[in-house]
Write an enzyme that holds these catalytic residues in place. Structure first.
Site, PDB file in Angstrom:
ATOM      1  N   SER A  72       9.903  10.321  27.919  1.00 20.53           N
ATOM      2  CA  SER A  72      11.057   9.720  27.235  1.00 20.53           C
ATOM      3  C   SER A  72      12.003  10.790  26.705  1.00 20.53           C
ATOM      4  CB  SER A  72      10.592   8.851  26.071  1.00 20.53           C
ATOM      5  OG  SER A  72       9.796   7.790  26.543  1.00 20.53           O
TER       6      SER A  72
HETATM    7  C1  SAM Z   1       8.171   5.858  29.047  1.00 18.97           C
HETATM    8  S1  SAM Z   1       6.619   6.240  29.719  1.00 18.97           S
HETATM    9  C2  SAM Z   1       5.762   6.998  28.370  1.00 18.97           C
HETATM   10  C3  SAM Z   1       6.406   8.231  27.830  1.00 18.97           C
HETATM   11  C4  SAM Z   1       5.516   9.080  26.982  1.00 18.97           C
HETATM   12  N1  SAM Z   1       5.033   8.387  25.804  1.00 18.97           N
HETATM   13  C5  SAM Z   1       6.159  10.383  26.588  1.00 18.97           C
HETATM   14  O1  SAM Z   1       5.409  11.304  26.275  1.00 18.97           O
HETATM   15  O2  SAM Z   1       7.383  10.497  26.557  1.00 18.97           O
HETATM   16  C6  SAM Z   1       5.800   4.671  29.813  1.00 18.97           C
HETATM   17  C7  SAM Z   1       4.419   4.720  30.406  1.00 18.97           C
HETATM   18  O3  SAM Z   1       3.778   3.493  30.189  1.00 18.97           O
HETATM   19  C8  SAM Z   1       2.813   3.343  31.196  1.00 18.97           C
HETATM   20  N2  SAM Z   1       2.329   1.957  31.240  1.00 18.97           N
HETATM   21  C9  SAM Z   1       2.902   0.873  31.803  1.00 18.97           C
HETATM   22  N3  SAM Z   1       2.126  -0.211  31.629  1.00 18.97           N
HETATM   23  C10 SAM Z   1       1.031   0.203  30.946  1.00 18.97           C
HETATM   24  C11 SAM Z   1      -0.149  -0.455  30.480  1.00 18.97           C
HETATM   25  N4  SAM Z   1      -0.363  -1.753  30.668  1.00 18.97           N
HETATM   26  N5  SAM Z   1      -1.068   0.288  29.814  1.00 18.97           N
HETATM   27  C12 SAM Z   1      -0.883   1.622  29.606  1.00 18.97           C
HETATM   28  N6  SAM Z   1       0.207   2.284  30.043  1.00 18.97           N
HETATM   29  C13 SAM Z   1       1.158   1.587  30.685  1.00 18.97           C
HETATM   30  C14 SAM Z   1       3.547   3.789  32.451  1.00 18.97           C
HETATM   31  O4  SAM Z   1       2.636   4.175  33.475  1.00 18.97           O
HETATM   32  C15 SAM Z   1       4.394   4.958  31.908  1.00 18.97           C
HETATM   33  O5  SAM Z   1       3.801   6.188  32.192  1.00 18.97           O
END
Ligand code: SAM
Length: 415
Positions: A84
């Site tokens: 992000s």
């Molecule tokens: C915006 S990214 C996270 C960014 C991160 N927190 C950072 O360090 O900036 C969103 C993440 O959520 C994950 N995601 C989507 N659905 C999910 C679920 N049901 N459980 C866990 N992770 C999930 C995606 O694979 C993606 O990598």
């Protein structure tokens, strides 16, 4: 933290710029934007070498306060994973109010945010970061190994169930767009603990800081944001009702629990002349629509967001567009969307609506009435949002808009 290579780049061929200088400049910008406010958050953002998480991205870019490094896109072209943007990370971390010694669960990983959380909880605290995607957790592990943050556990699983093995948590930080709150997130949170989550309500996403109060969650502030959609058991994407799609100039309504529109009638309506209605209500150029739009979706039953591809906008097919979507009131064969026009004051814009279809003028006037109600009765106030278990009777909910999801009843109320 372990030593990391002191990488340098050259800025337009002149003096070399170190990663520390880039971090200092990023932090300065985050403070100016109001995203990083507390000294401990500032210190965390000043210390973590975030560029190591995305070696494929130019180092300077990774320190741009608004830059999200997309790391995965699905077959339909939707971004599903990213590191992000620093501004969004700082904003959510401030919302979470992380204190030393806390136990924190991050749902949706990437490594960088987990490293900031690890800095904030310190040696006595612990961070669990989880992601549904093995590639993402592997990237996070590699990054956290490089930065030397040892108080972080990385887990690959669906966030729908939380991580019961390490519960309870003082804080849960969700970094992926959710349409519902699974019971595990509430039950794994300590009483009085904070859950920060980008929650989609009738198409509109706000990252909300909730406080647990027994079985319910009560909002304590929210911010405007955009996040990648949830995958796994909680997947619940908006559905597109396309009302124009010629030569790639797509215009669609994003349905999120809204009634099924008569798309053929709306396609025909879009081809008819515009009917305008103006409110006399003005916004400053830098004033956000975020509160107005939440009011509109509270007051009006059928208000999906309209998304227009840039080409449709360039050709003037719609008078208003935004990556987050434009609130659009639908009524049978007609619709009207929120727009603005210039005023004599170069710093202020007047809010209004553009209608199309047989009832286009009347629908635009209805939308304008609610803009005026917001201005008269709610402007300057913030919505209050609560989450109650599904099945809670109506008479036990606060007055206002109720959004029914599988696990919860989400309420939006206004002072
Ligand atoms: C915006 S990214 C996270 C960014 C991160 N927190 C950072 O360090 O900036 C969103 C993440 O959520 C994950 N995601 C989507 N659905 C999910 C679920 N049901 N459980 C866990 N992770 C999930 C995606 O694979 C993606 O990598």
């Amino acid at each position: 933290m372990d030593d990391v290579p002191d990488m340098t780049i050259r800025n337009n061929g002149s003096a070399p710029v170190s990663d520390q200088q880039l971090r200092d400049a990023m932090v300065q910008r985050l403070i100016e934007l109001g995203a990083a406010r507390s000294p401990r958050v500032v210190a965390a953002f000043r210390s973590v070498p975030r560029h190591l998480a995305t070696p494929e991205v130019a180092m300077a870019r990774t320190y741009d306060a608004e830059y999200a490094a997309v790391t995965k896109t699905d077959a339909t072209g939707v971004d599903i994973s990213s590191v992000s943007a620093p501004r969004i990370q700082a904003m959510q971390i401030e919302q979470a109010d992380i204190q030393p010694g806390m136990s924190v669960l991050e749902i949706g990983s990437g490594g960088v945010n987990a490293a900031y959380l690890a800095e904030l909880v310190g040696e006595q605290g612990r961070v669990i970061t989880m992601d549904i995607d093995h590639d993402v957790t592997q990237r996070a592990k590699d990054f956290l190994k490089a930065t030397g943050h040892r108080n972080v556990t990385v887990i690959t699983a669906d966030g729908e169930q939380g991580v019961p093995g390490h519960a309870p948590y003082d804080r849960i930080l969700v970094t992926v767009q959710a349409a519902d709150i699974p019971p595990a997130w509430i039950h794994q949170l300590n009483e009085g603990g904070r859950l920060v989550v980008p929650l989609r309500m009738r198409g509109m996403t706000r990252t909300i800081a909730f406080v647990r109060d027994g079985e319910r969650l009560v909002s304590d502030g929210f911010e405007l944001c955009g996040f990648v959609p949830m995958q796994g058991a909680g997947e619940n994407r908006v559905r597109l009702a396309v009302i124009h799609d010629t030569d790639g100039e797509e215009i669609a309504l994003r349905l999120d629990g809204h009634p099924e529109p008569d798309t053929e009638a709306l396609r025909a309506a879009l081809r008819t002349a515009r009917a305008e209605a103006w409110s006399g209500v003005t916004l400053a150029g830098d004033e956000s629509n975020e509160h107005l739009d939440l009011w509109l979706t509270t007051a009006l039953d059928n208000l999906p967001l309209m998304a227009a591809k840039p080409s449709a906008r360039q050709r003037g097919l719609v008078a208003s567009a935004s990556p987050l979507g434009v609130p659009t009131l639908v009524d049978g064969d007609s619709f009207a969307y929120r727009t603005v026009r210039a005023t004599d004051d170069p710093d202020r814009f007047e809010l209004g609506a553009v209608g199309h279809g047989p009832q286009g003028k009347a629908v635009a006037e209805r939308l304008v009435e609610e803009i005026q109600t917001w201005d008269r009765a709610h402007r300057g106030h913030r919505a209050h949002i609560e989450v109650h278990p599904a099945g809670t009777p109506d008479d036990q909910l606060p007055a206002g808009r109720v959004i029914d999801r599988l696990h919860t009843r989400i309420t939006i109320s206004w002072p």
